[in-house]
Design a protein around this motif. Structure first.
Motif, short mmCIF file in Angstrom:
data_model
loop_
_atom_site.label_atom_id
_atom_site.label_comp_id
_atom_site.label_asym_id
_atom_site.label_seq_id
_atom_site.Cartn_x
_atom_site.Cartn_y
_atom_site.Cartn_z
N PRO A 1 0.87 -1.18 -0.11
CA PRO A 1 -0.01 0.02 0.04
C PRO A 1 0.95 1.28 -0.12
CG PRO A 1 -1.06 -1.64 1.48
CD PRO A 1 0.51 -2.11 1.11
N ALA A 2 2.01 1.33 0.68
CA ALA A 2 2.66 2.51 0.83
C ALA A 2 3.41 2.75 -0.62
CB ALA A 2 3.76 2.49 1.70
N ILE A 3 3.97 1.62 -1.22
CA ILE A 3 4.51 1.71 -2.55
C ILE A 3 3.54 2.11 -3.76
CG2 ILE A 3 5.65 0.16 -4.28
CD1 ILE A 3 6.75 -1.78 -2.03
N ASP A 4 2.37 1.43 -3.49
CA ASP A 4 1.42 1.93 -4.49
C ASP A 4 1.08 3.56 -4.18
OD1 ASP A 4 1.13 -0.65 -5.48
OD2 ASP A 4 -0.67 -1.12 -4.22
N ASN A 5 0.92 4.00 -3.19
CA ASN A 5 0.63 5.61 -3.16
C ASN A 5 1.88 6.43 -3.45
OD1 ASN A 5 -1.88 6.35 -1.16
ND2 ASN A 5 -1.42 4.24 -0.81
N LEU A 6 3.14 5.85 -3.33
CA LEU A 6 4.14 6.55 -3.63
C LEU A 6 4.32 6.53 -5.23
CD1 LEU A 6 6.92 5.33 -1.31
CD2 LEU A 6 5.95 7.66 -1.40
N VAL A 7 3.88 5.21 -5.81
CA VAL A 7 3.99 5.25 -7.33
C VAL A 7 3.04 6.24 -8.09
CG1 VAL A 7 3.99 3.71 -9.39
CG2 VAL A 7 5.04 3.19 -7.32
N ILE A 8 1.73 6.26 -7.47
CA ILE A 8 0.77 7.06 -8.09
C ILE A 8 1.17 8.46 -7.93
CG2 ILE A 8 -1.73 7.61 -7.83
CD1 ILE A 8 -1.36 5.00 -8.91
N SER A 9 1.60 8.93 -6.84
CA SER A 9 1.98 10.31 -6.61
C SER A 9 3.03 10.72 -7.93
CB SER A 9 2.69 10.45 -5.31
OG SER A 9 3.29 11.83 -5.15
N LEU A 10 4.13 9.67 -8.08
CA LEU A 10 5.05 9.91 -8.96
C LEU A 10 4.38 9.81 -10.25
CD1 LEU A 10 8.08 7.77 -7.61
CD2 LEU A 10 8.11 9.90 -7.44
N SER A 11 3.44 9.13 -10.77
CA SER A 11 2.75 8.99 -12.03
C SER A 11 2.14 10.56 -12.30
CB SER A 11 1.87 8.04 -11.90
OG SER A 11 2.48 6.61 -11.79
N ARG A 12 1.35 11.04 -11.06
CA ARG A 12 0.82 12.29 -11.70
C ARG A 12 1.70 13.22 -11.97
NH1 ARG A 12 -2.73 12.20 -5.87
NH2 ARG A 12 -4.41 10.62 -6.68
N ARG A 13 3.03 13.30 -11.42
CA ARG A 13 4.01 14.24 -11.94
C ARG A 13 4.75 13.91 -13.03
NH1 ARG A 13 8.49 16.87 -7.85
NH2 ARG A 13 9.79 17.89 -9.29
N ARG B 1 -9.13 -5.51 -9.03
CA ARG B 1 -10.30 -4.49 -8.61
C ARG B 1 -9.18 -3.17 -8.55
NH1 ARG B 1 -10.05 -1.88 -4.15
NH2 ARG B 1 -9.28 -3.76 -3.27
N ARG B 2 -8.24 -3.28 -8.00
CA ARG B 2 -7.28 -2.04 -7.82
C ARG B 2 -6.95 -1.58 -9.14
NH1 ARG B 2 -1.76 -1.93 -6.96
NH2 ARG B 2 -1.63 -4.17 -6.64
N LEU B 3 -6.43 -2.28 -10.07
CA LEU B 3 -6.30 -1.97 -11.41
C LEU B 3 -7.37 -1.22 -12.18
CD1 LEU B 3 -4.04 -1.86 -13.90
CD2 LEU B 3 -4.98 -4.25 -14.43
N HIS B 4 -8.32 -1.74 -12.00
CA HIS B 4 -9.66 -1.07 -12.44
C HIS B 4 -9.85 0.45 -11.75
CE1 HIS B 4 -12.41 -3.33 -15.24
NE2 HIS B 4 -12.01 -4.42 -14.29
N HIS B 5 -9.73 0.54 -10.61
CA HIS B 5 -9.58 1.96 -9.93
C HIS B 5 -8.34 2.68 -10.23
CE1 HIS B 5 -8.15 4.52 -6.46
NE2 HIS B 5 -9.63 4.75 -6.43
N ASP B 6 -7.31 2.26 -10.60
CA ASP B 6 -6.31 3.02 -10.71
C ASP B 6 -6.24 3.65 -12.34
OD1 ASP B 6 -5.14 2.47 -8.43
OD2 ASP B 6 -3.42 1.08 -8.88
#
Length: 539
Positions: free
Chosen positions: A281-293, A314-319
């Motif tokens: 979960p921590a890794i996913d949140n960090l990667v999403i933050s990097l992806s936005r930038r 389910r998480r892939l659909h959400h992302d």
């Protein structure tokens, strides 16, 4: 995943200095005997050489005169064309190592034996054997400089390279984590010499402590439950970060941005590996933050989705929905997963539900659904990678091809990480059915160095974008990686590993002028090649 009780030495890849503490190469064990210790273990050289020579001789004999059940797996593969750039010694060596990896007893007790030898200060001879065998087959070298020749050789075959500084036991502190980050930046700089055939990668746990990732993940899990209407009693209370942990998190974010900035500057996409559920979960949140930038004009940062987990689809659909809503691109690396045993053991010990799919067929189904979902939402980068949101690549129409939905803007890039032949064939068919240019930089395939070479070569010969995941680093710190590779190769008859050994044997027999053994034709599979039930890849 394992951590070292002794922090690893910071490695300077420019000077390539040998480590000074508990290293098999320095001749200085914990007993502090220095050169005396080095002279002591040289008496083991004869039997160490025998450990290499005996299986090699057995392999050569069995190739020429033996009959192996794996030969039944060969159908109409043109091994001469497939291995045209491989020397006979290279083929023999690969076959010997893959054969050793198929021995369950060796794979099961190997790590324990190595741990025992380390406890009695005899790790040096053990590491010597490992370096000459398994390390040589699955890794490119101990330093970045040693990877250059391999990178050039693969690029000549139109095979890309994912350079990986594969230090996993870096739980030592700021100096060690900074050193790992610097090595990753240097791999990006080296890869940029041919950035059309290059990716880089990292493990977040190599850049910070496991304890920080676990604390962050636990808090994210709690917040997620509360947002869904759950009660705090289900998951416990939040655990605020200490001032020291807050500083460590800031340092981690700084390292990640430094790496991503280098990747963006040099045009080298970055794969971020998946890890266990209590870190993810921590890794996913960090990667999403990097992806936005960083994922604005093309997918640059890729997250890894382990489809053997029940919640990943389910998480892939959400992302994907989140990326479309917020206007950034989502890099998707699809794999089945690599931590099944530890995941189930931890879940059982904590009285939690098993996070892994109930059956192998469930994993295959999730993988195929994830593949189609990602391709349905693909962002076409074009062969040059410049991006083309508002225009399609014009290719000859394919009968039955799907028309893109005008209501959905493509947001995904795809890396198909698999050694499963049926999965790869299905992915190629899906790409073709959608009229996607195989040169498009938003779709590529990857296999690990030392595994699935026949798949990689076939894909390259067919013009697909395909990469080899090439790890390097000090041998004592890439051992967790090597142990996983050995475990993945303990396949049964019908697995990709068995098919690869059969192809190697056939080519060696052809070169030796030995007629293939007369074996009955393989029985037809009860399932179609595209059916999940016919796939033999293990999780």
């Amino acid at each position: 995943m394992s951590s070292s009780s002794t922090p690893p030495t910071t490695y300077n890849d420019t000077t390539h200095k040998a480590p000074k503490q508990d290293s098999p190469y320095s001749g200085e064990g914990s007993s502090g005997t220095g050169n005396k210790s080095r002279r002591g273990w040289t008496r083991f050289l004869p039997w160490m050489a025998g450990l290499i020579a005996i299986p090699s001789a057995y392999t050569a004999y069995s190739v020429l005169y033996g009959v192996d059940e794996e030969d039944r797996l060969i159908q109409n593969d043109d091994t001469q064309a497939l291995y045209r750039t491989k020397s006979t010694p290279d083929l023999l060596f690969s076959l010997a190592i893959l054969k050793l990896c198929s021995i369950q007893t060796l794979v099961h007790y190997g790590p324990k034996a190595l741990g025992f030898l380390e406890s009695i200060h005899l790790s040096a001879p053990a590491y010597w054997v490992v370096k000459k065998t398994f390390f040589k087959n699955f890794c490119a070298g101990t330093t970045m400089a040693e990877t250059t020749a391999l990178v050039e050789s693969l690029n000549k075959e139109s095979i890309g390279v994912i350079l990986d500084y594969a230090v996993e036991a870096a739980n030592g502190g700021k100096e060690q984590w900074d050193s790992v980050a610097e090595n990753i930046v240097r791999t990006i700089e080296l890869s940029s010499k041919n950035n059309d055939l290059a990716f880089s990668c990292l493990k977040v746990s190599g850049l910070t402590s496991y304890s920080l990732l676990e604390r962050l993940s636990a808090n994210i899990e709690i917040v997620t439950v509360l947002e869904k209407g759950g009660h705090a009693s289900q998951v416990g209370g939040l655990q605020p970060l200490t001032p020291e942990e807050q500083e460590e998190l800031q340092q981690l974010e700084h390292r990640l941005h430094k790496i991503c900035q280098a990747a963006s500057h040099h045009g080298v996409p970055l794969l971020i590996d998946a890890e266990q559920t209590w870190y993810q979960p921590a890794i996913d949140n960090l990667v999403i933050s990097l992806s936005r930038r960083y994922n604005t004009s093309r997918p640059l940062v890729y997250n890894t989705y382990q489809m053997y987990r029940k919640d990943t689809l389910r998480r892939l659909h959400h992302d994907i929905d989140e990326a479309r809503a917020r206007g950034y691109l989502l890099g998707v690396k699809l794999v089945r997963g690599a931590y099944m045993t530890s995941e189930r053991e931890r879940a059982a010990s904590m009285g939690r539900p098993d996070p892994i799919q109930d059956t192998l067929a469930d994993t295959h189904n999730a993988y195929y659904q994830g593949l189609e979902l990602t391709l349905d939402n693909l962002f076409l980068s074009g062969p040059g990678g410049q991006g083309n949101k508002d225009k399609d690549i014009k290719l000859p129409a394919v009968k039955g091809a799907k028309a893109p939905s005008p209501a959905k803007r493509g947001v995904t890039g795809l890396m198909v990480g698999s050694h499963n032949e049926n999965s790869i064939l299905r992915a190629v068919d899906q790409v073709r059915s959608r009229n996607i240019d195989p040169r498009d930089r938003s779709v590529q395939f990857a296999q690990l160095y030392g595994m699935g070479d026949h798949l990689t070569l076939h894909l390259a010969h067919e013009g697909q974008r395909v990469f080899k995941y090439v790890p390097y680093g000090p041998i004592e710190y890439v051992m967790p990686y090597l142990f996983r590779r050995m475990q993945e190769n303990t396949g049964f008859l019908g697995s990709t590993s068995a098919k690869e050994r059969a192809l190697l044997r056939a080519e060696l027999k052809r070169r030796a002028g030995v007629a293939p053994s007369s074996l009955p034709s393989p029985s037809p599979s009860p399932a179609s090649p595209s059916s999940p039930s016919s796939v033999s890849e293990k999780k």
